[in-house]
Design a protein around this motif. Structure first.
Motif, mmCIF file in Angstrom:
data_model
loop_
_atom_site.group_PDB
_atom_site.id
_atom_site.type_symbol
_atom_site.label_atom_id
_atom_site.label_comp_id
_atom_site.label_asym_id
_atom_site.label_seq_id
_atom_site.Cartn_x
_atom_site.Cartn_y
_atom_site.Cartn_z
ATOM 1 N N LEU A 41 0.817 -1.208 0.000
ATOM 2 C CA LEU A 41 0.000 0.000 0.000
ATOM 3 C C LEU A 41 0.854 1.262 0.000
ATOM 4 C CD1 LEU A 41 -2.291 -1.411 2.788
ATOM 5 C CD2 LEU A 41 -2.942 -1.205 0.400
ATOM 6 N N HIS A 42 0.413 2.239 -0.777
ATOM 7 C CA HIS A 42 1.115 3.516 -0.845
ATOM 8 C C HIS A 42 0.102 4.653 -0.934
ATOM 9 C CE1 HIS A 42 5.226 1.988 -1.193
ATOM 10 N NE2 HIS A 42 4.724 1.033 -1.956
ATOM 11 N N LYS A 43 0.611 5.858 -0.882
ATOM 12 C CA LYS A 43 -0.258 7.039 -0.875
ATOM 13 C C LYS A 43 -1.006 7.199 -2.203
ATOM 14 C CE LYS A 43 -0.139 12.023 0.063
ATOM 15 N NZ LYS A 43 0.729 13.163 0.445
ATOM 16 N N ARG A 44 -0.298 7.024 -3.323
ATOM 17 C CA ARG A 44 -0.905 7.275 -4.632
ATOM 18 C C ARG A 44 -1.358 6.004 -5.343
ATOM 19 N NH1 ARG A 44 3.294 11.049 -4.369
ATOM 20 N NH2 ARG A 44 2.609 13.225 -4.535
ATOM 21 N N GLY A 101 0.497 -13.705 -10.822
ATOM 22 C CA GLY A 101 0.334 -12.457 -11.552
ATOM 23 C C GLY A 101 0.542 -11.263 -10.654
ATOM 24 N N GLU A 102 0.458 -10.105 -11.249
ATOM 25 C CA GLU A 102 0.672 -8.851 -10.522
ATOM 26 C C GLU A 102 -0.246 -7.787 -11.086
ATOM 27 O OE1 GLU A 102 4.329 -5.655 -10.154
ATOM 28 O OE2 GLU A 102 4.815 -7.806 -10.113
ATOM 29 N N PHE A 103 -0.696 -6.891 -10.223
ATOM 30 C CA PHE A 103 -1.640 -5.863 -10.664
ATOM 31 C C PHE A 103 -1.358 -4.576 -9.901
ATOM 32 C CE2 PHE A 103 -5.846 -3.722 -10.465
ATOM 33 C CZ PHE A 103 -6.060 -3.559 -11.820
ATOM 34 N N LYS A 104 -1.226 -3.464 -10.628
ATOM 35 C CA LYS A 104 -0.982 -2.158 -10.023
ATOM 36 C C LYS A 104 -2.174 -1.255 -10.289
ATOM 37 C CE LYS A 104 2.598 1.421 -9.679
ATOM 38 N NZ LYS A 104 3.947 1.846 -10.148
ATOM 39 N N PHE A 105 -2.646 -0.555 -9.265
ATOM 40 C CA PHE A 105 -3.838 0.284 -9.417
ATOM 41 C C PHE A 105 -3.730 1.503 -8.518
ATOM 42 C CE2 PHE A 105 -4.458 -2.768 -6.109
ATOM 43 C CZ PHE A 105 -5.222 -2.157 -5.129
ATOM 44 N N ASP A 106 -4.487 2.537 -8.851
ATOM 45 C CA ASP A 106 -4.455 3.799 -8.114
ATOM 46 C C ASP A 106 -5.182 3.669 -6.784
ATOM 47 O OD1 ASP A 106 -3.085 5.029 -10.155
ATOM 48 O OD2 ASP A 106 -4.900 5.780 -11.141
ATOM 49 N N ASN A 107 -4.765 4.489 -5.835
ATOM 50 C CA ASN A 107 -5.412 4.513 -4.520
ATOM 51 C C ASN A 107 -6.597 5.481 -4.561
ATOM 52 O OD1 ASN A 107 -6.072 4.340 -1.821
ATOM 53 N ND2 ASN A 107 -4.375 5.612 -1.112
ATOM 54 N N ARG A 108 -7.645 5.062 -5.230
ATOM 55 C CA ARG A 108 -8.896 5.826 -5.277
ATOM 56 C C ARG A 108 -10.052 4.844 -5.448
ATOM 57 N NH1 ARG A 108 -9.789 6.737 -10.934
ATOM 58 N NH2 ARG A 108 -7.918 6.282 -12.154
ATOM 59 N N PRO A 109 -11.190 5.116 -4.826
ATOM 60 C CA PRO A 109 -12.311 4.172 -4.832
ATOM 61 C C PRO A 109 -12.749 3.724 -6.218
ATOM 62 C CG PRO A 109 -12.706 5.907 -3.235
ATOM 63 C CD PRO A 109 -11.466 6.288 -3.983
ATOM 64 N N SER A 110 -12.632 4.597 -7.201
ATOM 65 C CA SER A 110 -13.080 4.223 -8.553
ATOM 66 C C SER A 110 -12.202 3.139 -9.172
ATOM 67 C CB SER A 110 -13.092 5.455 -9.458
ATOM 68 O OG SER A 110 -11.797 6.023 -9.557
ATOM 69 N N THR A 131 -4.114 -1.190 7.295
ATOM 70 C CA THR A 131 -5.560 -1.037 7.174
ATOM 71 C C THR A 131 -6.080 0.173 7.943
ATOM 72 O OG1 THR A 131 -5.927 -2.524 9.058
ATOM 73 C CG2 THR A 131 -5.946 -3.495 6.846
ATOM 74 N N GLY A 132 -5.183 0.903 8.603
ATOM 75 C CA GLY A 132 -5.606 2.086 9.346
ATOM 76 C C GLY A 132 -5.114 3.372 8.729
ATOM 77 N N GLY A 133 -4.246 3.273 7.700
ATOM 78 C CA GLY A 133 -3.683 4.451 7.066
ATOM 79 C C GLY A 133 -4.048 4.512 5.603
ATOM 80 N N TYR A 134 -3.018 4.427 4.739
ATOM 81 C CA TYR A 134 -3.270 4.517 3.300
ATOM 82 C C TYR A 134 -4.137 3.369 2.783
ATOM 83 C CZ TYR A 134 0.435 8.042 3.186
ATOM 84 O OH TYR A 134 1.192 9.158 3.399
#
Length: 413
Positions: free
Chosen positions: A10-13, A28-37, A62-65
């Motif tokens: 987990l990261h900020k962005r 496999g591997e998957f990268k995605f943005d930290n936004r609900p959409s 689970t309590g931060g980013y």
């Protein structure tokens, strides 16, 4: 074997997810943005890899980013586990060549998820506890900033008023701040009579300021001598600026405490019924512990707080050692609470809590040092706090008559 395991770094962005099977083989591997959409894309990617198998997610923070992702997954009925960052870090360091990347970090989280699936707690991000935690964190940050401002204020005022500590009982009190804001340096008060000074201080002091107090202040200023120097206007500005920030901080802290006082009763916990726990302290306990159902017993809560001893040994030699890990904020809360319990009232010297005071004295009579006796008391308090939160009950202090009767019957307090 009927599941795939998703370790998420987990990261900020953005976040990075790695998919593993039951044999810890990377699928496999998957990268995605930290936004609900973008979160539904992770579920779709996991479903594509799983091919009908169950999916279990492992998240470190689970309590931060990672909280928005954890809340989203739980709301969508996904199995989510909390992975202690130290476990993933230990796995990373156990390799012959230590390296670090988002992909490898996520894979290490996945390895821990597979190996310790039954031991890992379920992620349960409850908004109520999270809101209290955010309020407490913000208040504590402001308090630390406030202490720094007070220290700066002492330094600045000491340049202008060498005897300033004798003016008021509280240098950062309402009356004192009003005085120093009006008269940041002695030359501002020149020509002011005792009656005029008292008249000014009446309102901020709630009409408690007397002529005697005003006269004392003027005498002290006169006895200090002249402190005016070059660039005095700039120094006066610094004093007034510091006062404005102190006043602003006080208002923010009071506002936060008001909101905490409104949210805290909704938890059902009644920790304030115990001596030494006010609303702010109770909120700090709730912020660090959260939902008490996370802990199956008071022993687990004690280990979480770093209060339970750690057994270290080899062969036939084993010894309990003080734990230096665990949640240190929670550890400090229990330490402060223990110190309040064994304290005595001013004047009468009567113990704040006779029950715990007797327990503390007995531990010392058994040969334990003061620190060891306090740790024993902290462990006892852990049981009590756990019970109060688990049952949502009030604390009832043992009466002195019951305590004495039990001791006469040989029952140890």
């Amino acid at each position: 074997m009927n599941h795939i395991f998703v370790g998420v770094d987990l990261h900020k962005r953005h976040h990075t997810a790695v998919f593993l099977n039951g044999f810890k083989r990377k699928l496999g591997e998957f990268k995605f943005d930290n936004r609900p959409s973008a979160f539904p894309d992770l579920i779709k990617a996991a479903a594509k890899v799983s091919k009908g198998k169950g999916v279990i997610y492992g998240l470190e923070d689970t309590g931060g980013y990672g909280r928005p992702l954890a809340a989203f997954l739980v709301d969508h009925n996904q199995a989510v586990k909390e992975v202690n960052p130290s476990l993933a870090s230990a796995f990373r360091k156990a390799n012959p060549i230590v390296h670090k990347s988002d992909s490898w970090d996520a894979e290490c989280v996945g390895y821990v998820l597979v190996d310790q699936l039954e031991k890992l707690p379920d992620a349960n991000p409850i908004d109520h506890y999270w809101a209290i935690s955010q309020l407490v964190t913000t208040r504590n940050s402001l308090v630390r900033e406030h202490i720094g401002l007070i220290n700066q204020f002492h330094v600045q005022i000491s340049y202008h008023y060498p005897s300033y500590r004798k003016f008021f009982s509280q240098v950062d009190g309402k009356t004192a701040l009003a005085f120093f804001e009006r008269y940041p340096a002695p030359h501002h008060i020149l020509g002011t009579s005792v009656e005029e000074l008292r008249e000014f201080l009446l309102k901020p002091s709630n009409f408690a300021c007397s002529l005697k107090t005003a006269e004392k202040i003027l005498k002290l200023i006169h006895s200090d001598g002249t402190t005016k120097r070059d660039y005095q206007e700039d120094r006066d500005y610094v004093v007034r600026s510091t006062i404005r920030r102190i006043q602003s901080n006080k208002k923010e802290i009071e506002s936060l405490e008001h909101r905490i006082a409104l949210l805290l009763p909704q938890t059902g916990y009644r920790l304030e019924t115990m001596y030494g726990i006010d609303t702010v302290t109770a909120a700090n306990f709730v912020a660090e512990i959260g939902d008490i159902s996370r802990f199956g017993s008071s022993d687990k809560l004690a280990r979480f707080a770093g209060i339970a001893p750690v057994l270290i040994g080899s062969g036939d030699k084993h010894k309990d050692h003080k734990c230096r890990q665990g949640n240190r904020e929670l550890h400090q809360l229990f330490y402060q609470l223990a110190c309040r319990q064994i304290g005595v009232k001013r004047g009468s010297k009567e113990p704040n809590n006779p029950h715990f005071y007797a327990y503390y004295q007995r531990k010392q009579s058994e040969g334990k040092t003061k620190i060891q006796a306090i740790i024993c008391l902290m462990r006892k308090l852990t049981n009590i706090i756990y019970s109060l939160m688990k049952n949502k009950s009030e604390y009832n202090m043992p009466s002195s008559s019951n305590l004495q009767a039990g001791m006469s019957m040989g029952i140890k307090p």
